[in-house]
Scaffold this active site. Sequence first.
Site, PDB file in Angstrom:
ATOM      1  N   CYS A  55      21.403-118.038   2.790  1.00  0.00           N
ATOM      2  CA  CYS A  55      22.676-117.293   2.769  1.00  0.00           C
ATOM      3  C   CYS A  55      23.845-118.202   3.124  1.00  0.00           C
ATOM      4  O   CYS A  55      24.949-118.041   2.597  1.00  0.00           O
ATOM      5  CB  CYS A  55      22.616-116.095   3.711  1.00  0.00           C
ATOM      6  SG  CYS A  55      21.568-114.791   3.043  1.00  0.00           S
TER       7      CYS A  55
ATOM      8  N   CYS B  95      18.719-110.738   1.321  1.00  0.00           N
ATOM      9  CA  CYS B  95      19.421-110.575   2.604  1.00  0.00           C
ATOM     10  C   CYS B  95      20.726-109.794   2.387  1.00  0.00           C
ATOM     11  O   CYS B  95      21.291-109.782   1.278  1.00  0.00           O
ATOM     12  CB  CYS B  95      19.779-111.933   3.193  1.00  0.00           C
ATOM     13  SG  CYS B  95      18.377-112.916   3.717  1.00  0.00           S
TER      14      CYS B  95
ATOM     15  N   GLU C  95      14.489-105.228   0.743  1.00  0.00           N
ATOM     16  CA  GLU C  95      13.195-105.922   0.675  1.00  0.00           C
ATOM     17  C   GLU C  95      12.394-105.461  -0.542  1.00  0.00           C
ATOM     18  O   GLU C  95      12.786-104.532  -1.256  1.00  0.00           O
ATOM     19  CB  GLU C  95      12.435-105.701   1.990  1.00  0.00           C
ATOM     20  CG  GLU C  95      13.210-106.310   3.149  1.00  0.00           C
ATOM     21  CD  GLU C  95      12.486-106.250   4.476  1.00  0.00           C
ATOM     22  OE1 GLU C  95      11.480-105.527   4.597  1.00  0.00           O
ATOM     23  OE2 GLU C  95      12.937-106.949   5.412  1.00  0.00           O
ATOM     24  N   ASN C  96      11.270-106.136  -0.748  1.00  0.00           N
ATOM     25  CA  ASN C  96      10.438-105.846  -1.916  1.00  0.00           C
ATOM     26  C   ASN C  96       8.981-106.061  -1.543  1.00  0.00           C
ATOM     27  O   ASN C  96       8.663-106.957  -0.744  1.00  0.00           O
ATOM     28  CB  ASN C  96      10.843-106.793  -3.057  1.00  0.00           C
ATOM     29  CG  ASN C  96      10.285-106.363  -4.379  1.00  0.00           C
ATOM     30  OD1 ASN C  96       9.123-106.620  -4.697  1.00  0.00           O
ATOM     31  ND2 ASN C  96      11.099-105.681  -5.161  1.00  0.00           N
TER      32      ASN C  96
ATOM     33  N   GLU D 161      23.694-110.525   3.412  1.00  0.00           N
ATOM     34  CA  GLU D 161      24.817-111.403   3.068  1.00  0.00           C
ATOM     35  C   GLU D 161      24.847-111.668   1.563  1.00  0.00           C
ATOM     36  O   GLU D 161      25.893-111.656   0.922  1.00  0.00           O
ATOM     37  CB  GLU D 161      24.704-112.745   3.798  1.00  0.00           C
ATOM     38  CG  GLU D 161      24.776-112.654   5.309  1.00  0.00           C
ATOM     39  CD  GLU D 161      23.415-112.440   5.971  1.00  0.00           C
ATOM     40  OE1 GLU D 161      22.550-111.739   5.394  1.00  0.00           O
ATOM     41  OE2 GLU D 161      23.212-112.964   7.074  1.00  0.00           O
TER      42      GLU D 161
ATOM     43  N   ASN E 160      20.276-105.599   3.641  1.00  0.00           N
ATOM     44  CA  ASN E 160      19.090-106.279   3.102  1.00  0.00           C
ATOM     45  C   ASN E 160      18.249-105.286   2.305  1.00  0.00           C
ATOM     46  O   ASN E 160      18.158-104.097   2.647  1.00  0.00           O
ATOM     47  CB  ASN E 160      18.281-106.988   4.197  1.00  0.00           C
ATOM     48  CG  ASN E 160      17.851-106.108   5.345  1.00  0.00           C
ATOM     49  OD1 ASN E 160      18.500-105.134   5.663  1.00  0.00           O
ATOM     50  ND2 ASN E 160      16.750-106.462   5.975  1.00  0.00           N
TER      51      ASN E 160
HETATM   52  N1  THU Z   1      17.919-110.896   6.911  1.00  0.00           N
HETATM   53  C1  THU Z   1      19.194-110.665   6.456  1.00  0.00           C
HETATM   54  O1  THU Z   1      19.421-109.762   5.650  1.00  0.00           O
HETATM   55  N2  THU Z   1      20.180-111.425   6.945  1.00  0.00           N
HETATM   56  C2  THU Z   1      20.037-112.359   7.933  1.00  0.00           C
HETATM   57  O2  THU Z   1      21.032-112.936   8.348  1.00  0.00           O
HETATM   58  C3  THU Z   1      18.706-112.649   8.476  1.00  0.00           C
HETATM   59  C4  THU Z   1      17.581-111.952   7.832  1.00  0.00           C
HETATM   60  C5  THU Z   1      16.871-110.014   6.432  1.00  0.00           C
HETATM   61  C6  THU Z   1      15.893-110.585   5.454  1.00  0.00           C
HETATM   62  C7  THU Z   1      14.708-109.676   5.669  1.00  0.00           C
HETATM   63  O3  THU Z   1      14.893-108.480   4.927  1.00  0.00           O
HETATM   64  C8  THU Z   1      14.751-109.320   7.139  1.00  0.00           C
HETATM   65  O4  THU Z   1      16.097-109.563   7.533  1.00  0.00           O
HETATM   66  C9  THU Z   1      13.793-110.096   8.002  1.00  0.00           C
HETATM   67  O5  THU Z   1      13.909-111.455   7.773  1.00  0.00           O
END
Ligand code: THU
Length: 164
Positions: A113, A76, A67-68, A78, A65
């Site tokens: 996702c 995410c 973020e920003n 995935e 993941n």
């Molecule tokens: N997140 C994922 O990357 N995959 C998931 O299956 C659930 C959530 C990330 C998004 C965000 O960066 C952090 O987890 C919290 O939601």
Amino acid sequence: MDQVMSSSEVMHIRDQGAEHLSHETVKKLVKQSQEAKRQSYSPYSKFRVGAALLTAENKVFTGCNVENACNALGLCAERTVIVKAVSEGHRCFKAIAIASDLEDKVISPCGGCRQVMREFGSNWDVYLSKPDGSYVMMTVDELLPTSFGPEDMMSHVSDVTNAS
Ligand code: THU
């Protein structure tokens, strides 16, 4: 019309029944998703996620993941890994493994996702894991039943074409 994919573009989609992977292969894929988690850029949520995607050609892509500061732009794990694979010419997938730091339950992919996975077929395997390496397998179809996908767009396009 040109923004809609042509039927030759959707032909790549593997949807004729997933052969499930051996336990050894899944263990390796889960490990690769755990390693990918180490690259997680998650300064806001501190929720690290990694993913490892196995293509039909047995190539593995990994992602995390990202973020920003502008929250909505975060990606995410995935989606990161699917975008990496598709942008390198891979559209047929056997399986994806997902890892997080949740100890007590397996990580479950978000709705967005699930829809992005479904774009590339509904009958392939998603391995939801825990940090101890244990996992649960669900197909994309189980995660997103009665889904809307590219085939629905294709039938819409032919309906529109036949209507005039
Ligand atoms: N997140 C994922 O990357 N995959 C998931 O299956 C659930 C959530 C990330 C998004 C965000 O960066 C952090 O987890 C919290 O939601």
